[in-house]
Design a protein around this motif. Structure first.
Motif: not given
Length: 246
Positions: A192-197, A189-190
């Motif tokens: 960018v946020e998933e990659r950050r995690k 869904e996001d």
């Protein structure tokens, strides 16, 4: 770079992209003759179409490699597919498919290459496992089981073939910055946020590069390291072994 693998022939399954492509480049830079076995043609190296879930295709590709280069010295079992889900969420069909590629694909290719590896004085096999084999990851039951089997297979093969002068090792990458991971992120869904995690999960704060894994594969295959067999080398930014307090 010193070309100290001159004269050696290496087969790399799944060698047209990601870790496999980086390994193909790394071996070629050291002077090795590279044969890529993949569903997709390599743009840079000699290649043969090969689905590792098809024993006939595997044997044909291996024989084509021997016909072209004259020998096989190193095998890199890298082809694999992923899976997301718990034991409740993956169907029997998915289990059979992933195990067929990730585990039996290595069995088929190793089986076809072993007669040729026995003729080499520098024989080595390197399997691509994963930290998922030894570290519990959420929603990776099927994938983890397949890579756990690869880890166990590697140790058994090392014991079976050490007397023949064939070394067998594996690498266990952490989350690597590959096209497969990019496709998974695109489905989030996001993204960018998933990659950050994913980056935050690794103590180094970044994903593992395919080139870093490739360097480890070449190291394990290098005839200079003839005392290394039955070894699993983690290339994971410390995620499997470090617990940092922040």
């Amino acid at each position: 770079m010193v070309q100290d693998l001159n004269g050696l022939t290496v087969i790399i399954s799944g060698g047209s992209s990601g870790i496999g492509a980086a390994a193909a480049d790394a071996f070629a830079a050291r002077g090795a003759k590279v044969a890529v076995l993949d569903l997709n043609k390599s743009e840079k190296h000699w290649s043969q179409p090969c689905d590792v879930s098809d024993d006939h295709q595997v044997r044909q590709a291996v024989e084509a490699t021997v016909d072209h280069f004259g020998s096989i010295d190193i095998l890199v079992n890298n082809a694999g597919i992923g899976a997301i889900g718990t034991v409740e969420e993956n169907s029997d069909k998915q289990w059979f498919r992933v195990l067929d590629v990730n585990l039996l694909g290595m069995v088929r290719l190793s089986r076809a290459c072993l007669p040729h590896l026995r003729d080499s004085t520098e024989a080595a096999i390197v399997n691509t496992s994963s930290i998922a084999a030894t570290t519990g990851l959420v929603n990776r039951a099927l994938y983890s089981a397949s890579k756990g089997a690869v880890h166990s297979l590697t140790m058994a093969m090392a014991a079976d073939h050490v007397a023949e002068g064939i070394r067998v090792n594996c690498v266990s990458p952490g989350t690597a910055d590959t096209p497969w991971v990019a496709r998974l992120l695109d489905q989030a869904e996001d993204p960018v946020e998933e990659r950050r995690k994913l980056e935050a999960r690794q103590p180094t704060g970044r994903l593992v590069s395919p080139e870093e894994v490739a360097a480890a594969i070449v190291y394990l295959a290098d005839p200079a390291n003839k005392s290394i067999t039955g070894t699993n080398l983690a290339i994971d930014g410390g995620v499997a072994s470090l617990r940092l307090v922040r």
